[in-house]
Design an enzyme around this catalytic site. Structure first.
Site, PDB file in Angstrom:
ATOM      1  N   GLU A 302      -7.790   8.495 -11.949  1.00 14.33           N
ATOM      2  CA  GLU A 302      -9.085   8.640 -11.291  1.00 14.33           C
ATOM      3  C   GLU A 302     -10.215   8.804 -12.307  1.00 14.33           C
ATOM      4  O   GLU A 302     -11.080   9.668 -12.180  1.00 14.33           O
ATOM      5  CB  GLU A 302      -9.053   9.823 -10.317  1.00 14.33           C
ATOM      6  CG  GLU A 302      -8.016   9.642  -9.222  1.00 14.33           C
ATOM      7  CD  GLU A 302      -8.053  10.698  -8.124  1.00 14.33           C
ATOM      8  OE1 GLU A 302      -8.406  11.844  -8.415  1.00 14.33           O
ATOM      9  OE2 GLU A 302      -7.721  10.351  -6.982  1.00 14.33           O
ATOM     10  N   ASP A 376      -0.700  11.859  -1.839  1.00 15.18           N
ATOM     11  CA  ASP A 376      -1.756  12.799  -2.224  1.00 15.18           C
ATOM     12  C   ASP A 376      -1.940  13.929  -1.211  1.00 15.18           C
ATOM     13  O   ASP A 376      -2.935  13.947  -0.500  1.00 15.18           O
ATOM     14  CB  ASP A 376      -3.076  12.022  -2.376  1.00 15.18           C
ATOM     15  CG  ASP A 376      -4.127  12.817  -3.113  1.00 15.18           C
ATOM     16  OD1 ASP A 376      -3.872  13.986  -3.415  1.00 15.18           O
ATOM     17  OD2 ASP A 376      -5.199  12.258  -3.381  1.00 15.18           O
ATOM     18  N   GLU A 404      -7.476  20.437   1.688  1.00 16.39           N
ATOM     19  CA  GLU A 404      -8.353  19.277   1.528  1.00 16.39           C
ATOM     20  C   GLU A 404      -8.149  18.246   2.633  1.00 16.39           C
ATOM     21  O   GLU A 404      -9.116  17.698   3.169  1.00 16.39           O
ATOM     22  CB  GLU A 404      -8.085  18.629   0.165  1.00 16.39           C
ATOM     23  CG  GLU A 404      -8.822  17.315  -0.037  1.00 16.39           C
ATOM     24  CD  GLU A 404      -8.541  16.655  -1.380  1.00 16.39           C
ATOM     25  OE1 GLU A 404      -7.777  17.213  -2.193  1.00 16.39           O
ATOM     26  OE2 GLU A 404      -9.104  15.575  -1.608  1.00 16.39           O
TER      27      GLU A 404
HETATM   28  C1  BDP Z   1      -7.302  14.269  -4.818  1.00 18.97           C
HETATM   29  C2  BDP Z   1      -8.596  15.008  -4.699  1.00 18.97           C
HETATM   30  C3  BDP Z   1      -9.360  15.029  -5.991  1.00 18.97           C
HETATM   31  C4  BDP Z   1      -8.461  15.528  -7.110  1.00 18.97           C
HETATM   32  C5  BDP Z   1      -7.192  14.710  -7.149  1.00 18.97           C
HETATM   33  C6  BDP Z   1      -6.208  15.236  -8.162  1.00 18.97           C
HETATM   34  O1  BDP Z   1      -9.386  14.381  -3.700  1.00 18.97           O
HETATM   35  O2  BDP Z   1     -10.481  15.868  -5.818  1.00 18.97           O
HETATM   36  O3  BDP Z   1      -9.116  15.473  -8.321  1.00 18.97           O
HETATM   37  O4  BDP Z   1      -6.552  14.756  -5.905  1.00 18.97           O
HETATM   38  O5  BDP Z   1      -5.241  15.862  -7.747  1.00 18.97           O
HETATM   39  O6  BDP Z   1      -6.553  14.494  -3.664  1.00 18.97           O
HETATM   40  O7  BDP Z   1      -6.373  15.025  -9.348  1.00 18.97           O
END
Ligand code: BDP
Length: 711
Positions: A302, A376, A404
């Site tokens: 990401e 996730d 979340e």
């Molecule tokens: C996702 C979240 C994000 C996190 C990412 C992670 O939306 O904010 O940075 O996981 O775990 O689910 O790195």
């Protein structure tokens, strides 16, 4: 010796009078309990004459906790008399050594509690090899007292199944908490180290009471500033507060820090200058924090920098940091949450594809940290196929405590049920009975390092978690990390008894409600294996229609692919073949819809809307029925709670009631929006008798939430 007579007397007075003060939830599960039998079982505490700060915490906790429960002052004494509570290691108290307790094999954190006469005097003994074990033994005794109302049946011998039991805070230096729904960060980076908020002590104490022994203080999407001299001093101040409670601090490390703050032009893990920079940084940190735990790293995921920016592997990156930490005893927790914007492979396959070939190539002080499922933190996913597939690399579990994807802090969802499902899942890699928990506790592959981490749901709100029931998830994380074989329902009951009342007329129905809450959220959000259909960015509310984002796997549509004829993601050999990442018996079962549980059906299969379900309904009818069930389950939760007002103080009763009303309305919104959308795409009429969505599909598509928290 120190005694807090007045403090105890005051606590007793408060406990006896009706609660005239607001019950804001600050005290968590560490409340003053009443006792069933007022006969005082402990008249004095005998411990080492020069207790370490950790042992001091343990003795204070026992003195205040037992004293408050019985309305009596418990002095500390030097000699053992009848009804003494004796706490010590054999080295500290020879009388403990003489008892020949089974301390071998309990490590530094295990303990034994025994009612046993010493020199002819009746005593309760808390014994351990190290002060950390004594601290956990003290909290175990108090937990027993608070959950049962006495000390009968207190004997026990325990050791944690997992070594690293950590919270991961996704807290930024500016106080914002990524995916935080409980206010701002509790870490006041700006005023640290000059001002150390007393709340940090309460935080550490709460963690110690459930066996959590470390915290990663900052977000995995890390700022390199956290590694500057200025911030190391701030981290050191927090470490000083956490240490007497058996907790270590860790930091998320930004891989490009040598460039960002080190003045180098590269972060290549094989470049000697980069390696030297990290080694120097580790020396600097350990000079300030001798028991610093280590680094957590999100790399090449990401948008975060990582070793692949230099054509190096995850192992190259992790090992470089591991080498810097090794002389000081620190560990690297390298995250397996990776998926690439250029790789067309099914997103849920990518972590396995990248990490399995690296098995065995990590240094001894590296753990690979994988989320519970391959996508996730969704309301339901099958377990991550990495568990069981890396016998030569310690894998640690990452759970998400903050909700979340599960309705934020206003939805009552007990995650113990979700985590139990994952921990109990049978990977089948060594035949039947190779559970995920056996991977995590190291027993399946003889891992030398073991760990469970949870992304914290803690913030500056008075009740810490943004809701009273959110506290149960923090509690469950600690208890299941200590012993992944505990039953989630038993953990819920423990938490309820300590947080509200021991009365079974309250505890039993609310434990049922908590256990059902996880299935409810799956039903009203993503039933039958649907996944990731929430609003973009903030992840609040339903948005299965989104299909115009730049990266395919960011679109809810990617996960369900609904058309007029069919719905679901084909992960069989005909599709992405993600099933092949599981052990053959599971791959076979999940490769065929007839042998796939309804829970995972659309995760693994793409099926006609007319597919005949086990229930006899068509897939479309079943989907609608599940959405309706989810809403009905929340209504049941509301009714259960509404009948229990006599057992709960007015403040917490009202807050939970308010939140359940929000949850019910939002469950209905999820149901309405999703069946409006899927009904439209599939062109299917609603089954007979089903209530139509309250509004049009256009209405739901038009909703926007610019100020949703945590984003
Ligand atoms: C996702 C979240 C994000 C996190 C990412 C992670 O939306 O904010 O940075 O996981 O775990 O689910 O790195």
């Amino acid at each position: 010796m120190k005694s807090s007579w007045t403090g105890v007397a005051l606590a007793c007075l408060l406990a006896l009078s009706a609660p005239a003060f607001a019950e804001d939830g600050y005290d968590l599960w560490l409340r003053v309990p009443g006792v069933a039998d007022p006969a005082l079982p402990v008249r004095a505490i005998v411990g080492s004459e020069a207790p370490s700060p950790i042992l001091r915490s343990a003795i204070d906790e026992l003195r205040d906790g037992i004293g408050a429960a019985y309305g009596a002052a418990i002095p500390e004494a030097e000699r053992i008399a009848d009804d003494s509570l004796v706490i010590g290691t054999p080295a500290q108290l020879p009388a403990v050594g003489d008892l020949d307790l089974p301390l071998a094999g309990l490590g530094d954190e295990g303990y034994v509690i025994r009612r046993a006469p010493i020199d002819g005097k009746s005593a309760i003994v808390i014994a351990a090899n190290d002060d950390r074990g004594l601290l956990y033994g003290a909290f175990a005794l108090l937990r027993h007292l608070r959950t049962t109302g006495g000390l009968d049946g207190i004997d026990r011998t325990e050791r944690p199944a997992v070594a690293l039991r950590l919270l991961n805070h996704w807290d930024n230096p500016d106080g914002h908490v990524e995916r935080g729904y409980a206010g701002r960060s509790i870490w006041d980076w700006w005023r640290l180290p000059g001002h150390v908020d007393p709340r940090y002590t309460d935080y550490a104490r709460a963690n110690a009471s459930i066996g959590i022994n470390g915290a990663v203080l900052n977000n995995v999407n890390a700022r390199a500033d956290m590694l500057t001299r200025r911030y190391i001093a701030k981290t050191a101040a927090i470490a000083d507060v956490l240490r007497p409670w058996g907790m270590r601090v860790y930091l998320s490390a930004r891989f490009s820090a040598p460039i960002d703050i080190g003045g180098l032009d590269t972060a290549d893990p094989l470049d000697p200058r980069v390696r030297a920079w990290w080694a120097g940084k580790a020396d600097e940190i350990y000079a300030a924090i001798p028991d610093f735990g280590g680094f957590l790293v999100k790399a090449n995921s990401e948008g975060q920098p990582g070793p692949q920016d230099y054509d190096r592997t995850h192992a190259d990156g992790a090992n470089m940091l591991a080498d810097a930490l090794a002389p000081h005893g620190g560990v690297v927790m390298w995250r397996a949450f990776v998926y690439s914007d250029v790789n067309p492979e099914d997103r849920v396959k990518q972590a396995y594809s990248e990490f399995v070939p690296l098995d065995g190539s990590f240094r001894d002080n590296v753990l690979v940290q994988a989320k519970n499922g391959p996508l996730d933190f969704q309301p339901r996913e099958p377990f991550h196929p990495l568990f069981g597939a890396m016998p030569d690399t310690p894998l640690m579990m990452e759970f998400q405590v903050t909700q979340e994807y599960l309705g934020f802090s206003t939805h009552l969802v007990y995650l113990g049920a979700l985590w139990e499902e994952v921990l109990d899942a049978d990977t089948r890699v060594r035949g039947e009975g190779s559970q995920v928990s056996d991977v995590i506790d190291g027993s399946l592959h003889d891992y030398a390092l073991t760990g469970i981490a949870g992304v914290a749901n803690i913030g500056s709100d008075r009740d810490w978690s943004g809701s009273i029931f959110g506290q149960s998830n923090w509690y469950a994380l600690g208890r299941l990390a200590w012993n992944p074989d505990l039953s989630a329902r038993d953990v819920a009951k423990e938490w309820l008894a300590q947080t509200f009342t021991r009365d079974p007329a309250f505890v039993e129905p609310v434990a049922d409600m908590m256990m059902q809450s996880r299935e409810a959220v799956v039903n009203y959000m993503t039933p039958l294996g649907l996944t990731h259909i929430m609003g973009t960015g903030h992840h609040y509310g339903p948005a299965p229609w989104i299909d115009d984002l730049s990266r395919p796997e960011w679109n809810p549509y990617y996960y369900h692919r609904a058309t007029r004829g069919a719905v679901g993601f084909d992960r069989t050999a005909r599709g992405s073949d993600a099933v092949s990442q599981y052990a053959p018996p599971l791959a076979r079962a999940w490769g065929n819809p007839a042998t796939t549980e309804d829970e995972y059906l659309l995760w693994f299969h793409r099926l006609s809307w007319d597919y005949r379900m086990r229930s006899g309904r068509t897939l479309w009818e079943e989907l609608v029925a599940r959405y309706d069930l989810g809403v009905a389950q929340v209504a049941d939760m509301q009714a259960t709670w509404a009948a229990l007002g006599d057992y709960v103080d007015a403040d917490r009763f009202k807050k939970v009631s308010d939140y359940l009303a929000i949850q019910r309305a939002e469950a209905r919104w999820w149901r309405d929006a999703c069946i409006a959308y899927f009904g439209d795409v599939s062109n299917r009429p609603l089954p007979e008798g089903v209530e139509p969505p309250a509004k049009s599909l256009e209405y739901y598509r038009g909703l926007a939430f610019p100020y949703a928290p945590g984003n």
